[in-house]
Enzyme design. Sequence first.
Site, short mmCIF file in Angstrom:
data_model
loop_
_atom_site.label_atom_id
_atom_site.label_comp_id
_atom_site.label_asym_id
_atom_site.label_seq_id
_atom_site.Cartn_x
_atom_site.Cartn_y
_atom_site.Cartn_z
N VAL A 66 0.83 -1.21 0.00
CA VAL A 66 0.00 0.00 0.00
C VAL A 66 0.86 1.25 0.00
O VAL A 66 0.59 2.23 -0.70
CB VAL A 66 -0.96 0.00 1.21
CG1 VAL A 66 -1.89 1.19 1.16
CG2 VAL A 66 -1.76 -1.29 1.26
N CYS A 67 1.94 1.22 0.80
CA CYS A 67 2.81 2.40 0.93
C CYS A 67 3.36 2.84 -0.42
O CYS A 67 3.48 4.03 -0.70
CB CYS A 67 3.98 2.09 1.85
SG CYS A 67 3.48 1.43 3.43
N SER A 68 3.70 1.85 -1.25
CA SER A 68 4.32 2.17 -2.54
C SER A 68 3.33 2.83 -3.48
O SER A 68 3.73 3.46 -4.46
CB SER A 68 4.88 0.89 -3.16
OG SER A 68 5.85 0.32 -2.29
#
Lengths: 195, 201
Positions: free
Chosen positions: B92-94
Amino acid sequence: MIRFFKIALLIASVAIFPFTEVGIANPPEAGEVFRQLKLPFPEKKEHRQYLGVKKGESFLIRDIEADVVIVEVLSMYCPFCQVEAPKVNELFSMIQSDGNLNGKVKIIGIAAGNSRYEAEVFTQKYAVQFPVFPDADFTIHKMLGEVRTPYFIGIKNEGKKSRVFYSKLGAFGDTGDFLKQLISMSEIENQGVSK
Amino acid sequence: MKKWSICFSVAAAMTVASCFVVSSVYGLSAAYESNIYNPKDLKPTDSILKVAKGDPAPDFSLPSVAGGLITLSSLRGKNVVISFVPAAWTPVCSDQWPGYNIVKEIFDERNALLLGITVDNIPTLYAWTKQMGDLWFPVLSDFWPHGKAADSFGVLRSDGMAERAIFVIDSHGIIQYIDVHDINSRPSLESIVNALDAIVQ
């Protein structure tokens, strides 16, 4: 009781089919019949006119008034989609300005995991003229096999069904060459469209 | 009749349950193909907030990937959005900061700065954010003392990662919005914009 449990299992399996890891569809493959997507009726008048879809709550790819539909799966949050956006716009312009292709080849975007606001941010940022449909809960994305982005699918409408002729991840390189490739693979030149 | 009722109840329960075990489909950009470690679904939140809306934001000084230290209290006069994300090279962070990267004007129009923070070290953050293109906002490392800034806000998880959390701090240094989000999903952009609009108005 076991019989009823089996029936319950069957009902649940059907209900969750496109959404479970087991039930996630495979990415479309060239040559196969395209499993129709139900898309919401476009909010913008220019998009309704562009797609030529009849008024209703939703429509299918086969309802789009075009011989060929190019679907780009994208995301506002995807850096490669951001880089590719001007090239997809160029593709759109090339099609629109070609008397043989205008009206016969159309593009739509599916904004995977993007809210309506986020999809709109993307279209505003890159001045995208073709319709981009938000897919906030990834429903459509799952039906397309959870492909990475940007992903391009070429679909040829053949009456009541549609057939996939192109399905590929990533940047498409030279825009003119890509368009020629699409025309060639879709075989619409045999229907009076020149390469 | 009762049997059929049980049958449909079981079916409905299985359907609902299945909605919570779907695979994460974030991190889907081709930019990261083969480089993303998928930790699968994690406990949605795993920390206890130490701040509340209306509190002064805890101060911190953290090293930036671009070089130098950034001190929160030195940014008074600007609204500040802090985006804590759990870890580099995760799904998700990416697919979160690259979206913020194309909306600088949204922050500018609201007199706002964005700070991206993870508990990773600078070399890791350098390699990871390079995949995102040139980010216009500072990316800060809360690596050492490990997660100190995240912990001061109460968003350091028990495994040493930060929560996926958004804090909106006004130009006087007061916290005006907190979203400790489900770690497995991305906060919507409009939630941040709405929070900033509430301050600006």
